[in-house]
Design a protein around this motif. Structure first.
Motif, PDB file in Angstrom:
ATOM      1  N   PRO A  60       0.803  -1.225   0.000  1.00  0.00           N
ATOM      2  CA  PRO A  60       0.000   0.000   0.000  1.00  0.00           C
ATOM      3  C   PRO A  60       0.838   1.278   0.000  1.00  0.00           C
ATOM      4  O   PRO A  60       1.909   1.338   0.592  1.00  0.00           O
ATOM      5  N   TYR A  61       0.309   2.261  -0.702  1.00  0.00           N
ATOM      6  CA  TYR A  61       0.882   3.599  -0.707  1.00  0.00           C
ATOM      7  C   TYR A  61      -0.160   4.497  -0.055  1.00  0.00           C
ATOM      8  O   TYR A  61      -1.237   4.721  -0.613  1.00  0.00           O
ATOM      9  N   ILE A  62       0.132   4.981   1.110  1.00  0.00           N
ATOM     10  CA  ILE A  62      -0.837   5.718   1.921  1.00  0.00           C
ATOM     11  C   ILE A  62      -0.686   7.215   1.683  1.00  0.00           C
ATOM     12  O   ILE A  62       0.419   7.754   1.699  1.00  0.00           O
ATOM     13  N   SER A  63      -1.819   7.877   1.491  1.00  0.00           N
ATOM     14  CA  SER A  63      -1.839   9.326   1.318  1.00  0.00           C
ATOM     15  C   SER A  63      -1.452  10.008   2.627  1.00  0.00           C
ATOM     16  O   SER A  63      -1.871   9.584   3.704  1.00  0.00           O
ATOM     17  N   GLN A  64      -0.676  11.080   2.514  1.00  0.00           N
ATOM     18  CA  GLN A  64      -0.202  11.775   3.710  1.00  0.00           C
ATOM     19  C   GLN A  64      -1.319  12.494   4.458  1.00  0.00           C
ATOM     20  O   GLN A  64      -1.366  12.471   5.681  1.00  0.00           O
ATOM     21  N   THR A  65      -2.210  13.139   3.731  1.00  0.00           N
ATOM     22  CA  THR A  65      -3.210  13.965   4.414  1.00  0.00           C
ATOM     23  C   THR A  65      -4.489  13.220   4.752  1.00  0.00           C
ATOM     24  O   THR A  65      -5.093  13.482   5.780  1.00  0.00           O
ATOM     25  N   THR A  66      -4.919  12.295   3.899  1.00  0.00           N
ATOM     26  CA  THR A  66      -6.180  11.592   4.167  1.00  0.00           C
ATOM     27  C   THR A  66      -5.968  10.260   4.867  1.00  0.00           C
ATOM     28  O   THR A  66      -6.883   9.757   5.505  1.00  0.00           O
ATOM     29  N   GLY A  67      -4.788   9.672   4.712  1.00  0.00           N
ATOM     30  CA  GLY A  67      -4.510   8.391   5.356  1.00  0.00           C
ATOM     31  C   GLY A  67      -5.124   7.191   4.651  1.00  0.00           C
ATOM     32  O   GLY A  67      -5.136   6.099   5.203  1.00  0.00           O
ATOM     33  N   ILE A  68      -5.624   7.383   3.435  1.00  0.00           N
ATOM     34  CA  ILE A  68      -6.217   6.257   2.710  1.00  0.00           C
ATOM     35  C   ILE A  68      -5.182   5.643   1.769  1.00  0.00           C
ATOM     36  O   ILE A  68      -4.224   6.298   1.364  1.00  0.00           O
ATOM     37  N   ASN A  69      -5.421   4.389   1.439  1.00  0.00           N
ATOM     38  CA  ASN A  69      -4.580   3.715   0.466  1.00  0.00           C
ATOM     39  C   ASN A  69      -4.919   4.283  -0.909  1.00  0.00           C
ATOM     40  O   ASN A  69      -6.084   4.298  -1.316  1.00  0.00           O
ATOM     41  N   LEU A  70      -3.928   4.743  -1.640  1.00  0.00           N
ATOM     42  CA  LEU A  70      -4.165   5.375  -2.937  1.00  0.00           C
ATOM     43  C   LEU A  70      -4.610   4.394  -4.009  1.00  0.00           C
ATOM     44  O   LEU A  70      -4.911   4.806  -5.132  1.00  0.00           O
ATOM     45  N   VAL A  71      -4.704   3.120  -3.674  1.00  0.00           N
ATOM     46  CA  VAL A  71      -5.239   2.156  -4.632  1.00  0.00           C
ATOM     47  C   VAL A  71      -6.672   2.529  -5.001  1.00  0.00           C
ATOM     48  O   VAL A  71      -7.110   2.307  -6.126  1.00  0.00           O
ATOM     49  N   TRP A  72      -7.410   3.128  -4.069  1.00  0.00           N
ATOM     50  CA  TRP A  72      -8.805   3.495  -4.333  1.00  0.00           C
ATOM     51  C   TRP A  72      -8.893   4.639  -5.335  1.00  0.00           C
ATOM     52  O   TRP A  72      -9.900   4.791  -6.011  1.00  0.00           O
ATOM     53  N   VAL A  73      -7.856   5.433  -5.431  1.00  0.00           N
ATOM     54  CA  VAL A  73      -7.808   6.495  -6.439  1.00  0.00           C
ATOM     55  C   VAL A  73      -7.324   5.916  -7.765  1.00  0.00           C
ATOM     56  O   VAL A  73      -7.906   6.167  -8.816  1.00  0.00           O
ATOM     57  N   GLN A  74      -6.263   5.110  -7.714  1.00  0.00           N
ATOM     58  CA  GLN A  74      -5.671   4.552  -8.928  1.00  0.00           C
ATOM     59  C   GLN A  74      -6.562   3.510  -9.598  1.00  0.00           C
ATOM     60  O   GLN A  74      -6.381   3.216 -10.773  1.00  0.00           O
ATOM     61  N   MET A  75      -7.512   2.978  -8.862  1.00  0.00           N
ATOM     62  CA  MET A  75      -8.389   1.943  -9.402  1.00  0.00           C
ATOM     63  C   MET A  75      -9.224   2.443 -10.577  1.00  0.00           C
ATOM     64  O   MET A  75      -9.710   1.654 -11.390  1.00  0.00           O
ATOM     65  N   ILE A  76      -9.385   3.744 -10.717  1.00  0.00           N
ATOM     66  CA  ILE A  76     -10.179   4.272 -11.814  1.00  0.00           C
ATOM     67  C   ILE A  76      -9.532   4.002 -13.164  1.00  0.00           C
ATOM     68  O   ILE A  76     -10.226   3.950 -14.179  1.00  0.00           O
ATOM     69  N   VAL A  77      -8.241   3.806 -13.209  1.00  0.00           N
ATOM     70  CA  VAL A  77      -7.573   3.578 -14.497  1.00  0.00           C
ATOM     71  C   VAL A  77      -8.081   2.296 -15.161  1.00  0.00           C
ATOM     72  O   VAL A  77      -8.637   2.348 -16.254  1.00  0.00           O
ATOM     73  N   PRO A  78      -7.956   1.119 -14.535  1.00  0.00           N
ATOM     74  CA  PRO A  78      -8.504  -0.058 -15.205  1.00  0.00           C
ATOM     75  C   PRO A  78     -10.025  -0.032 -15.300  1.00  0.00           C
ATOM     76  O   PRO A  78     -10.593  -0.464 -16.316  1.00  0.00           O
ATOM     77  N   LEU A  79     -10.700   0.496 -14.276  1.00  0.00           N
ATOM     78  CA  LEU A  79     -12.160   0.565 -14.331  1.00  0.00           C
ATOM     79  C   LEU A  79     -12.638   1.494 -15.443  1.00  0.00           C
ATOM     80  O   LEU A  79     -13.556   1.153 -16.197  1.00  0.00           O
ATOM     81  N   GLY A  80     -12.039   2.662 -15.530  1.00  0.00           N
ATOM     82  CA  GLY A  80     -12.447   3.624 -16.555  1.00  0.00           C
ATOM     83  C   GLY A  80     -12.243   3.083 -17.960  1.00  0.00           C
ATOM     84  O   GLY A  80     -13.114   3.215 -18.822  1.00  0.00           O
ATOM     85  N   PHE A  81     -11.102   2.453 -18.187  1.00  0.00           N
ATOM     86  CA  PHE A  81     -10.849   1.899 -19.513  1.00  0.00           C
ATOM     87  C   PHE A  81     -11.743   0.697 -19.798  1.00  0.00           C
ATOM     88  O   PHE A  81     -12.120   0.465 -20.947  1.00  0.00           O
ATOM     89  N   ALA A  82     -12.101  -0.083 -18.783  1.00  0.00           N
ATOM     90  CA  ALA A  82     -13.033  -1.198 -18.984  1.00  0.00           C
ATOM     91  C   ALA A  82     -14.419  -0.670 -19.340  1.00  0.00           C
ATOM     92  O   ALA A  82     -15.058  -1.162 -20.292  1.00  0.00           O
ATOM     93  N   PHE A  83     -14.895   0.334 -18.602  1.00  0.00           N
ATOM     94  CA  PHE A  83     -16.197   0.928 -18.921  1.00  0.00           C
ATOM     95  C   PHE A  83     -16.185   1.563 -20.308  1.00  0.00           C
ATOM     96  O   PHE A  83     -17.155   1.465 -21.062  1.00  0.00           O
ATOM     97  N   MET A  84     -15.079   2.212 -20.651  1.00  0.00           N
ATOM     98  CA  MET A  84     -14.962   2.824 -21.961  1.00  0.00           C
ATOM     99  C   MET A  84     -14.999   1.758 -23.050  1.00  0.00           C
ATOM    100  O   MET A  84     -15.624   1.953 -24.102  1.00  0.00           O
ATOM    101  N   SER A  85     -14.376   0.628 -22.829  1.00  0.00           N
ATOM    102  CA  SER A  85     -14.370  -0.451 -23.814  1.00  0.00           C
ATOM    103  C   SER A  85     -15.781  -0.994 -24.042  1.00  0.00           C
ATOM    104  O   SER A  85     -16.163  -1.285 -25.181  1.00  0.00           O
TER     105      SER A  85
END
Length: 147
Positions: free
Chosen positions: A98-123
């Protein structure tokens, strides 16, 4: 986009109106903006309004135009498949390491997850447009003309 504007508006009011700043608001609004951009890609793909040079397509006979558009969309789907695959691999690695955000403390996987999801929805939308195009015989949407 409404969420982004509301969060940033609240940040401005809090900073200049109340003399207080929330560091996490800026980061969360940035994350929401990234997700909004990817959903915008999906909406553009659904309406067949993505960027392309289409002047020459209007000069072609209908069947040849449909074949050229289908070839272009198949190449696009191939690119999307590569991005989905590597985006998925990256997302899985972020769950393991995990790569944790400094200010929010969340795992940035939840932000980066849009890349495969967005391209899958676009497909999915690209495939729907390809089917609709062959059923109706219509070419790409002209972005200069409103709905």
């Amino acid at each position: 986009m409404t969420t982004v504007v509301a969060l940033l508006g609240f940040q401005v009011v809090a900073r200049f109106g109340m003399g207080r700043s929330f560091s996490w608001l800026e980061e969360v609004s940035r994350f929401a903006f990234v997700w909004a951009v990817y959903f915008g890609f999906v909406i553009a793909a659904e309406g067949d309004r993505h960027i392309r040079v289409s002047l020459h397509l209007g000069l072609l006979p209908t069947k040849l135009r449909l074949c050229m558009l289908t070839l272009a969309d198949l190449l696009w789907l191939g690119f999307n498949a590569v991005v989905i695959w590597y985006g998925y691999q990256f997302t899985v690695s972020m769950f393991e390491f995990p790569y944790i955000s400094q200010t929010t403390g969340i795992n940035l996987v939840w932000v980066q997850m849009i890349v495969p999801l967005g391209f899958a929805f676009m497909s999915i939308r690209i495939l729907q447009v390809m089917v609709r195009r062959w059923q109706t015989g219509e070419g790409p949407a002209d972005a200069r003309i409103g709905d």
